[in-house]
Design a protein around this motif. Structure first.
Motif, PDB file in Angstrom:
ATOM      1  N   PRO A  39      41.879  41.358  37.048  1.00 44.29           N
ATOM      2  CA  PRO A  39      41.252  40.570  35.978  1.00 44.29           C
ATOM      3  C   PRO A  39      42.027  40.615  34.661  1.00 44.29           C
ATOM      4  CG  PRO A  39      39.976  42.558  36.434  1.00 44.29           C
ATOM      5  CD  PRO A  39      40.993  42.439  37.524  1.00 44.29           C
ATOM      6  N   ALA A  40      42.789  41.695  34.425  1.00 52.30           N
ATOM      7  CA  ALA A  40      43.572  41.780  33.191  1.00 52.30           C
ATOM      8  C   ALA A  40      44.658  40.705  33.170  1.00 52.30           C
ATOM      9  CB  ALA A  40      44.185  43.171  33.044  1.00 52.30           C
ATOM     10  N   VAL A  41      45.264  40.440  34.330  1.00 55.39           N
ATOM     11  CA  VAL A  41      46.290  39.391  34.420  1.00 55.39           C
ATOM     12  C   VAL A  41      45.644  38.027  34.211  1.00 55.39           C
ATOM     13  CG1 VAL A  41      47.981  38.279  35.937  1.00 55.39           C
ATOM     14  CG2 VAL A  41      47.740  40.771  35.944  1.00 55.39           C
ATOM     15  N   PRO A  79      31.940  24.060  35.259  1.00 56.15           N
ATOM     16  CA  PRO A  79      31.116  23.763  34.081  1.00 56.15           C
ATOM     17  C   PRO A  79      31.065  24.972  33.172  1.00 56.15           C
ATOM     18  CG  PRO A  79      29.735  24.254  35.968  1.00 56.15           C
ATOM     19  CD  PRO A  79      31.155  24.219  36.475  1.00 56.15           C
ATOM     20  N   PRO A  80      30.556  24.828  31.952  1.00 57.86           N
ATOM     21  CA  PRO A  80      30.443  25.981  31.045  1.00 57.86           C
ATOM     22  C   PRO A  80      29.598  27.089  31.669  1.00 57.86           C
ATOM     23  CG  PRO A  80      30.064  23.923  29.867  1.00 57.86           C
ATOM     24  CD  PRO A  80      30.122  23.576  31.324  1.00 57.86           C
ATOM     25  N   TYR A  81      29.988  28.322  31.444  1.00 61.37           N
ATOM     26  CA  TYR A  81      29.275  29.478  31.988  1.00 61.37           C
ATOM     27  C   TYR A  81      27.882  29.572  31.379  1.00 61.37           C
ATOM     28  CZ  TYR A  81      28.125  34.371  33.019  1.00 61.37           C
ATOM     29  OH  TYR A  81      27.516  35.529  33.441  1.00 61.37           O
ATOM     30  N   ALA A  82      26.880  29.715  32.217  1.00 63.85           N
ATOM     31  CA  ALA A  82      25.503  29.801  31.744  1.00 63.85           C
ATOM     32  C   ALA A  82      24.801  31.032  32.309  1.00 63.85           C
ATOM     33  CB  ALA A  82      24.727  28.540  32.143  1.00 63.85           C
ATOM     34  N   GLY A  83      25.584  31.995  32.803  1.00 61.94           N
ATOM     35  CA  GLY A  83      25.004  33.197  33.388  1.00 61.94           C
ATOM     36  C   GLY A  83      24.695  34.250  32.343  1.00 61.94           C
ATOM     37  N   TRP A 167      35.410  33.126  44.364  1.00 58.75           N
ATOM     38  CA  TRP A 167      34.506  32.987  43.221  1.00 58.75           C
ATOM     39  C   TRP A 167      33.832  34.325  42.952  1.00 58.75           C
ATOM     40  CZ3 TRP A 167      31.190  27.879  43.396  1.00 58.75           C
ATOM     41  CH2 TRP A 167      32.048  26.775  43.547  1.00 58.75           C
ATOM     42  N   VAL A 168      33.816  34.738  41.692  1.00 62.20           N
ATOM     43  CA  VAL A 168      33.053  35.910  41.262  1.00 62.20           C
ATOM     44  C   VAL A 168      31.879  35.391  40.439  1.00 62.20           C
ATOM     45  CG1 VAL A 168      33.078  38.080  39.997  1.00 62.20           C
ATOM     46  CG2 VAL A 168      35.120  37.352  41.251  1.00 62.20           C
ATOM     47  N   SER A 169      30.675  35.565  40.971  1.00 61.35           N
ATOM     48  CA  SER A 169      29.466  35.003  40.369  1.00 61.35           C
ATOM     49  C   SER A 169      28.591  36.128  39.832  1.00 61.35           C
ATOM     50  CB  SER A 169      28.698  34.191  41.421  1.00 61.35           C
ATOM     51  OG  SER A 169      27.503  33.679  40.883  1.00 61.35           O
ATOM     52  N   ALA A 170      28.058  35.955  38.615  1.00 56.90           N
ATOM     53  CA  ALA A 170      27.228  36.974  37.966  1.00 56.90           C
ATOM     54  C   ALA A 170      25.759  36.767  38.292  1.00 56.90           C
ATOM     55  CB  ALA A 170      27.430  36.935  36.458  1.00 56.90           C
ATOM     56  N   ALA A 171      24.997  37.849  38.217  1.00 56.19           N
ATOM     57  CA  ALA A 171      23.555  37.786  38.439  1.00 56.19           C
ATOM     58  C   ALA A 171      22.873  38.856  37.602  1.00 56.19           C
ATOM     59  CB  ALA A 171      23.215  37.979  39.917  1.00 56.19           C
ATOM     60  N   ASP A 172      21.611  38.620  37.294  1.00 55.31           N
ATOM     61  CA  ASP A 172      20.848  39.621  36.542  1.00 55.31           C
ATOM     62  C   ASP A 172      20.545  40.846  37.388  1.00 55.31           C
ATOM     63  OD1 ASP A 172      20.478  38.419  33.928  1.00 55.31           O
ATOM     64  OD2 ASP A 172      19.239  36.928  34.930  1.00 55.31           O
ATOM     65  N   ASP A 173      20.187  40.604  38.649  1.00 48.61           N
ATOM     66  CA  ASP A 173      19.797  41.704  39.526  1.00 48.61           C
ATOM     67  C   ASP A 173      20.333  41.468  40.928  1.00 48.61           C
ATOM     68  OD1 ASP A 173      17.955  43.210  37.685  1.00 48.61           O
ATOM     69  OD2 ASP A 173      16.897  41.287  37.728  1.00 48.61           O
ATOM     70  N   ASP A 189      26.174  28.881  42.504  1.00 43.97           N
ATOM     71  CA  ASP A 189      25.932  28.091  41.296  1.00 43.97           C
ATOM     72  C   ASP A 189      27.185  28.111  40.423  1.00 43.97           C
ATOM     73  OD1 ASP A 189      25.117  26.892  38.984  1.00 43.97           O
ATOM     74  OD2 ASP A 189      23.402  28.210  38.627  1.00 43.97           O
ATOM     75  N   PRO A 190      27.874  26.976  40.251  1.00 43.58           N
ATOM     76  CA  PRO A 190      29.099  26.960  39.445  1.00 43.58           C
ATOM     77  C   PRO A 190      28.906  27.471  38.025  1.00 43.58           C
ATOM     78  CG  PRO A 190      28.897  24.929  40.695  1.00 43.58           C
ATOM     79  CD  PRO A 190      27.596  25.667  40.850  1.00 43.58           C
ATOM     80  N   GLN A 191      27.692  27.351  37.485  1.00 44.92           N
ATOM     81  CA  GLN A 191      27.448  27.807  36.114  1.00 44.92           C
ATOM     82  C   GLN A 191      27.303  29.323  36.020  1.00 44.92           C
ATOM     83  OE1 GLN A 191      24.123  25.081  34.890  1.00 44.92           O
ATOM     84  NE2 GLN A 191      25.576  24.546  33.282  1.00 44.92           N
ATOM     85  N   GLN A 192      27.262  29.997  37.168  1.00 49.39           N
ATOM     86  CA  GLN A 192      27.180  31.456  37.181  1.00 49.39           C
ATOM     87  C   GLN A 192      28.546  32.105  37.426  1.00 49.39           C
ATOM     88  OE1 GLN A 192      23.865  31.487  35.945  1.00 49.39           O
ATOM     89  NE2 GLN A 192      23.659  33.305  37.214  1.00 49.39           N
ATOM     90  N   ILE A 193      29.590  31.276  37.577  1.00 46.51           N
ATOM     91  CA  ILE A 193      30.910  31.787  37.926  1.00 46.51           C
ATOM     92  C   ILE A 193      31.561  32.465  36.723  1.00 46.51           C
ATOM     93  CG2 ILE A 193      33.197  31.209  38.796  1.00 46.51           C
ATOM     94  CD1 ILE A 193      30.892  30.903  40.805  1.00 46.51           C
ATOM     95  N   VAL A 194      31.891  33.736  36.891  1.00 42.49           N
ATOM     96  CA  VAL A 194      32.598  34.479  35.848  1.00 42.49           C
ATOM     97  C   VAL A 194      34.079  34.115  35.870  1.00 42.49           C
ATOM     98  CG1 VAL A 194      33.225  36.775  35.019  1.00 42.49           C
ATOM     99  CG2 VAL A 194      30.957  36.376  35.985  1.00 42.49           C
ATOM    100  N   CYS A 195      34.662  34.079  37.058  1.00 38.11           N
ATOM    101  CA  CYS A 195      36.061  33.672  37.201  1.00 38.11           C
ATOM    102  C   CYS A 195      36.291  33.243  38.641  1.00 38.11           C
ATOM    103  CB  CYS A 195      37.017  34.810  36.818  1.00 38.11           C
ATOM    104  SG  CYS A 195      36.775  36.330  37.773  1.00 38.11           S
ATOM    105  N   ARG A 196      37.360  32.500  38.856  1.00 39.76           N
ATOM    106  CA  ARG A 196      37.725  32.071  40.203  1.00 39.76           C
ATOM    107  C   ARG A 196      39.234  32.063  40.342  1.00 39.76           C
ATOM    108  NH1 ARG A 196      36.170  25.897  41.359  1.00 39.76           N
ATOM    109  NH2 ARG A 196      37.646  26.239  43.052  1.00 39.76           N
TER     110      ARG A 196
END
Length: 241
Positions: A39-41, A79-83, A167-173, A189-196
């Motif tokens: 992820p640093a790269v 799309p813009p991140y909404a996670g 795809w790395v997708s974020a979640a609350d739980d 959900d594309p809006q939950q994608i942190v990075c790809r």
């Protein structure tokens, strides 16, 4: 554009210095990378792209000149991140496409696995089928090896790589155990994608096309053919990495 709206020469110079600093940070990250998808790269690449875009815009506005840089349009692919800002869980979705380029090699490898372990193909007496069925051979192959090992040894198994995406997708739980097993790919959900991270031969083709253009054309290598480029159509498959 009026003269009042133009950046100053000092602002253009500052943007150029920012590109130089971003180049150094990117190289430092690449030299210290801990794996293929560090992820640093990825972060350093995005920072370099942003700095190059800012310099390109200021250079054009001030001097009506352009750079040879092509800035990946990340907004076109996601799309813009909404996670959540502080995710407590994540989902890793991977899709890798392969062509069965050498069926006989695949069949031979699967038969070798079954010969060493008669239970590997799903039960005694089915070993004879494996050497004649690509469907059965694929079941043996992916039952014996982890997806990452298949990816690293695909030529050995008679496979040819196609596009791939991660795809790395974020979640609350974290979901409840077994909650999504019946429909594992419906919640991407594309809006939950942190990075790809995407890999495709189409990116190589685009770079070759850029190399044939005039000096006014754009062209800069993608970081490992990734960073915002769109991969194959369809939802990614979860390979449980």
């Amino acid at each position: 554009m009026s003269d009042a709206a133009q950046p100053t020469a000092a602002e253009v110079r500052a943007a150029a210095e920012a590109v130089k600093a971003a180049l150094d940070r990117h190289l430092d990250a690449v030299e210290a990378r801990t794996g293929e998808d560090d992820p640093a790269v990825y972060s350093a690449f995005n920072a370099l792209a942003a700095a190059a875009e800012a310099y390109d815009e200021r250079l054009y506005d001030r001097y009506d000149e352009v750079t040879p840089f092509e800035i990946p349009a990340a907004d076109d692919s996601l799309p813009p991140y909404a996670g959540p800002d502080d995710p407590h869980a994540l989902t890793v979705l991977i899709r890798r496409d392969y062509a069965v380029a050498q069926p006989q090699r695949l069949l031979a490898q699967a038969q070798r696995i079954v010969d060493l372990d008669p239970e590997a193909d799903g039960g005694p007496g089915a070993g004879a089928v494996v050497g004649n069925s690509v469907h059965a051979a694929l079941g043996v192959l992916f039952g014996e090896y982890e997806p990452d090992e298949v990816a690293s040894r695909h030529k050995e198994f008679g496979l040819e790589e196609g596009d791939s995406t991660l795809w790395v997708s974020a979640a609350d739980d974290l979901p409840e155990p077994g909650e999504w097993l019946s429909t594992p790919f419906d919640q991407a959900d594309p809006q939950q994608i942190v990075c790809r991270f995407d890999v495709s031969s189409v990116f190589d083709d685009e770079l070759l096309d850029d190399g044939d253009d005039d000096d006014e054309g754009d062209g800069v290598d993608d970081e490992d053919d990734v960073a915002g480029e769109a991969a194959a159509d369809g939802d990614p498959e979860d390979e449980r990495v």
